[in-house]
Write a protein that holds these residues in place. Structure first.
Motif, PDB file in Angstrom:
ATOM      1  N   SER A  76      -2.292   0.379  -4.943  1.00  0.00           N
ATOM      2  CA  SER A  76      -0.984   0.807  -5.451  1.00  0.00           C
ATOM      3  C   SER A  76      -0.085   1.273  -4.319  1.00  0.00           C
ATOM      4  N   LEU A  77      -0.648   2.026  -3.379  1.00  0.00           N
ATOM      5  CA  LEU A  77       0.132   2.446  -2.209  1.00  0.00           C
ATOM      6  C   LEU A  77       0.636   1.232  -1.425  1.00  0.00           C
ATOM      7  N   THR A  78      -0.191   0.240  -1.310  1.00  0.00           N
ATOM      8  CA  THR A  78       0.185  -0.962  -0.571  1.00  0.00           C
ATOM      9  C   THR A  78       1.295  -1.715  -1.293  1.00  0.00           C
ATOM     10  N   LEU A  82       4.980  -2.356   0.337  1.00  0.00           N
ATOM     11  CA  LEU A  82       5.247  -3.723   0.796  1.00  0.00           C
ATOM     12  C   LEU A  82       6.702  -3.979   1.206  1.00  0.00           C
ATOM     13  N   PRO A  83       7.687  -3.518   0.452  1.00  0.00           N
ATOM     14  CA  PRO A  83       9.068  -3.810   0.881  1.00  0.00           C
ATOM     15  C   PRO A  83       9.394  -3.298   2.278  1.00  0.00           C
ATOM     16  N   VAL A  84       8.948  -2.095   2.618  1.00  0.00           N
ATOM     17  CA  VAL A  84       9.268  -1.589   3.954  1.00  0.00           C
ATOM     18  C   VAL A  84       8.302  -2.125   5.004  1.00  0.00           C
ATOM     19  N   LEU A  85       7.091  -2.495   4.592  1.00  0.00           N
ATOM     20  CA  LEU A  85       6.148  -3.070   5.553  1.00  0.00           C
ATOM     21  C   LEU A  85       6.544  -4.486   5.950  1.00  0.00           C
ATOM     22  N   ARG A  87       9.665  -5.637   5.946  1.00  0.00           N
ATOM     23  CA  ARG A  87      11.097  -5.721   6.274  1.00  0.00           C
ATOM     24  C   ARG A  87      11.293  -6.630   7.487  1.00  0.00           C
ATOM     25  N   PRO A  88      12.430  -7.282   7.564  1.00  0.00           N
ATOM     26  CA  PRO A  88      12.623  -8.282   8.602  1.00  0.00           C
ATOM     27  C   PRO A  88      12.763  -7.726  10.011  1.00  0.00           C
ATOM     28  N   GLY A  89      12.959  -6.466  10.184  1.00  0.00           N
ATOM     29  CA  GLY A  89      13.127  -5.896  11.522  1.00  0.00           C
ATOM     30  C   GLY A  89      14.060  -4.713  11.462  1.00  0.00           C
ATOM     31  N   ARG A  90      14.542  -4.321  12.590  1.00  0.00           N
ATOM     32  CA  ARG A  90      15.457  -3.180  12.661  1.00  0.00           C
ATOM     33  C   ARG A  90      16.771  -3.525  11.978  1.00  0.00           C
ATOM     34  N   THR A  91      17.322  -2.536  11.299  1.00  0.00           N
ATOM     35  CA  THR A  91      18.615  -2.718  10.651  1.00  0.00           C
ATOM     36  C   THR A  91      19.710  -2.210  11.581  1.00  0.00           C
ATOM     37  N   ALA A  92      20.944  -2.570  11.287  1.00  0.00           N
ATOM     38  CA  ALA A  92      22.070  -2.111  12.095  1.00  0.00           C
ATOM     39  C   ALA A  92      22.253  -0.599  11.949  1.00  0.00           C
ATOM     40  N   TYR A 101       7.082   3.577   8.851  1.00  0.00           N
ATOM     41  CA  TYR A 101       6.421   3.321   7.580  1.00  0.00           C
ATOM     42  C   TYR A 101       5.036   2.702   7.713  1.00  0.00           C
ATOM     43  N   PRO A 102       4.807   1.757   8.602  1.00  0.00           N
ATOM     44  CA  PRO A 102       3.435   1.245   8.735  1.00  0.00           C
ATOM     45  C   PRO A 102       2.432   2.345   9.118  1.00  0.00           C
ATOM     46  N   ARG A 103       2.823   3.219  10.039  1.00  0.00           N
ATOM     47  CA  ARG A 103       1.925   4.311  10.432  1.00  0.00           C
ATOM     48  C   ARG A 103       1.670   5.247   9.253  1.00  0.00           C
ATOM     49  N   ASN A 104       2.724   5.595   8.523  1.00  0.00           N
ATOM     50  CA  ASN A 104       2.575   6.504   7.386  1.00  0.00           C
ATOM     51  C   ASN A 104       1.737   5.883   6.273  1.00  0.00           C
TER      52      ASN A 104
END
Length: 134
Positions: A76-78, A82-85, A87-92, A101-104
């Motif tokens: 469930s945590l995964t 998933l949306p933030v894991l 994500r396509p990369g850094r945002t503007a 988020y991956p570390r957390n």
């Protein structure tokens, strides 16, 4: 016990009413319904069978329940992460997703595994103390 079930049922119906009332303000109701349907399918077709199969394959006996519970929480945590894991990369805008988020997510999985391990050790310790010697 019956009072507790009735109270839980009334609370559940009240919360469902709140959810339905909040859906009335949504502009893209179809998108929300597709998302909710996808969540049900993801749970019933992917998450639950994987948890049950892995729980059955990994453990035997009395530890199967806690391991399955830990797998369910980790899954469930995964799913939530998933949306933030993915994500396509850094945002503007750096304030959009400011945390690591991956570390957390990994830390949360470590906490789940640790709590499960402690639960199993305490359960074994209690079980060994209750058995009469001889």
């Amino acid at each position: 016990m019956k009072t507790l079930r009735v109270t839980a049922g009334v609370a559940g119906l009240a919360l469902m009413g709140v959810g339905v009332s909040l859906l009335m303000d949504v502009r893209d109701l179809r998108g929300v319904l597709v998302w909710l349907g996808g969540a049900v399918v993801l749970h019933d077709v992917v998450l639950a069978p994987v948890v049950l199969l892995v729980g059955t394959a990994l453990v035997r006996g009395g530890v199967r329940g806690p391991v399955r519970a830990a797998l369910l929480v980790a899954g469930s945590l995964t799913v939530v992460a998933l949306p933030v894991l993915l994500r396509p990369g850094r945002t503007a805008n750096s304030s959009v997703l400011p945390l690591d988020y991956p570390r957390n997510w990994l830390l949360a999985l470590v906490v789940v595994a640790s709590v499960t391990a402690v639960w199993l050790v305490v359960g074994k310790f209690r079980g060994s103390r209750r058995r009469p010697a001889g």
